[in-house]
Design a protein around this motif. Sequence first.
Motif, mmCIF file in Angstrom:
data_model
loop_
_atom_site.group_PDB
_atom_site.id
_atom_site.type_symbol
_atom_site.label_atom_id
_atom_site.label_comp_id
_atom_site.label_asym_id
_atom_site.label_seq_id
_atom_site.Cartn_x
_atom_site.Cartn_y
_atom_site.Cartn_z
ATOM 1 N N ARG A 42 0.877 -1.170 0.000
ATOM 2 C CA ARG A 42 0.000 0.000 0.000
ATOM 3 C C ARG A 42 0.910 1.214 0.000
ATOM 4 N NH1 ARG A 42 0.424 1.311 5.037
ATOM 5 N NH2 ARG A 42 1.014 -0.368 6.431
ATOM 6 N N VAL A 43 0.705 2.089 -0.963
ATOM 7 C CA VAL A 43 1.582 3.256 -1.075
ATOM 8 C C VAL A 43 1.159 4.376 -0.137
ATOM 9 C CG1 VAL A 43 2.429 2.753 -3.390
ATOM 10 C CG2 VAL A 43 0.365 4.131 -3.123
ATOM 11 N N ALA A 44 -0.089 4.398 0.263
ATOM 12 C CA ALA A 44 -0.565 5.416 1.213
ATOM 13 C C ALA A 44 -0.543 4.810 2.614
ATOM 14 C CB ALA A 44 -1.978 5.859 0.860
ATOM 15 N N PRO A 45 -0.236 5.622 3.611
ATOM 16 C CA PRO A 45 -0.228 5.095 4.977
ATOM 17 C C PRO A 45 -1.635 4.780 5.466
ATOM 18 C CG PRO A 45 0.139 7.462 4.996
ATOM 19 C CD PRO A 45 0.114 7.041 3.552
ATOM 20 N N HIS A 54 5.488 3.890 8.111
ATOM 21 C CA HIS A 54 5.176 3.699 6.693
ATOM 22 C C HIS A 54 6.456 3.645 5.855
ATOM 23 C CE1 HIS A 54 2.552 3.399 3.295
ATOM 24 N NE2 HIS A 54 3.071 4.470 2.732
ATOM 25 N N ALA A 55 7.438 4.452 6.213
ATOM 26 C CA ALA A 55 8.733 4.404 5.508
ATOM 27 C C ALA A 55 9.366 3.028 5.690
ATOM 28 C CB ALA A 55 9.662 5.495 6.024
ATOM 29 N N GLY A 56 9.308 2.515 6.899
ATOM 30 C CA GLY A 56 9.832 1.176 7.152
ATOM 31 C C GLY A 56 9.063 0.122 6.374
ATOM 32 N N TYR A 57 7.737 0.267 6.360
ATOM 33 C CA TYR A 57 6.886 -0.679 5.637
ATOM 34 C C TYR A 57 7.247 -0.726 4.143
ATOM 35 C CZ TYR A 57 2.852 -2.429 3.113
ATOM 36 O OH TYR A 57 2.055 -3.116 2.227
ATOM 37 N N ALA A 89 7.422 7.658 1.350
ATOM 38 C CA ALA A 89 6.553 7.731 2.520
ATOM 39 C C ALA A 89 6.474 9.130 3.112
ATOM 40 C CB ALA A 89 7.040 6.757 3.594
ATOM 41 N N ASP A 90 7.465 9.982 2.824
ATOM 42 C CA ASP A 90 7.452 11.318 3.427
ATOM 43 C C ASP A 90 6.393 12.188 2.744
ATOM 44 O OD1 ASP A 90 8.545 12.752 1.194
ATOM 45 O OD2 ASP A 90 10.576 12.517 1.935
ATOM 46 N N ASP A 98 0.214 11.320 -5.424
ATOM 47 C CA ASP A 98 -1.160 11.776 -5.653
ATOM 48 C C ASP A 98 -1.339 12.410 -7.025
ATOM 49 O OD1 ASP A 98 -2.146 10.895 -3.235
ATOM 50 O OD2 ASP A 98 -1.869 12.818 -2.223
ATOM 51 N N LYS A 99 -0.252 12.641 -7.757
ATOM 52 C CA LYS A 99 -0.343 13.298 -9.065
ATOM 53 C C LYS A 99 -0.784 12.301 -10.134
ATOM 54 C CE LYS A 99 2.851 16.930 -8.084
ATOM 55 N NZ LYS A 99 3.361 18.068 -8.775
#
Length: 167
Positions: A42-45, A54-57, A89-90, A98-99
């Motif tokens: 999943r790219v979104a947290p 999320h960065a770790g994931y 993730a940042d 989102d673009k």
Amino acid sequence: MTELDEVIQALQRELRSEQAQPGDKDTRAGMLAGLLEAGPARVAPNPGETVYHHAGYLSGHLLRWLIVRGQVFDERLRSSATGYASSLADPGGQAMLDKPDRPMTAHSYAAVRCERASRQALPESEERMLFEWLLEVTRTPYTQERGATFQRLRAHRQDRLRSGGLS
């Protein structure tokens, strides 16, 4: 025992360690979740998920993806992969995702962040693997047009890096 199993077990031992700092544990817990995620990332947290988790994931998922494909790791590739995934993730990476042209803009963003951090260009074969993972997790098919855009943006970025324009 497979290489993936070894990486998972080493991370589990680190998480049980008393020396790990709380913020580091959040990132490593996310990485473990990503390593264990066999399906698409999943790219979104998730709601309430920290940027660190999320960065770790995403880092763990990318490392799993590379290991499953038989990629041999050295410290540079591991560093590039975790830096690349963490950049996504940042808040800046999430905005790029989102673009409408999200794989291209997000890839460029993450690649620049990696190159700034290491102060050297990503090797093309390594960068291509990172881009392929991103296409897969964003469910974006590879096309000749995307391949040509990848090459054009990479060449432009490498020219800027050589002239000192990415710092």
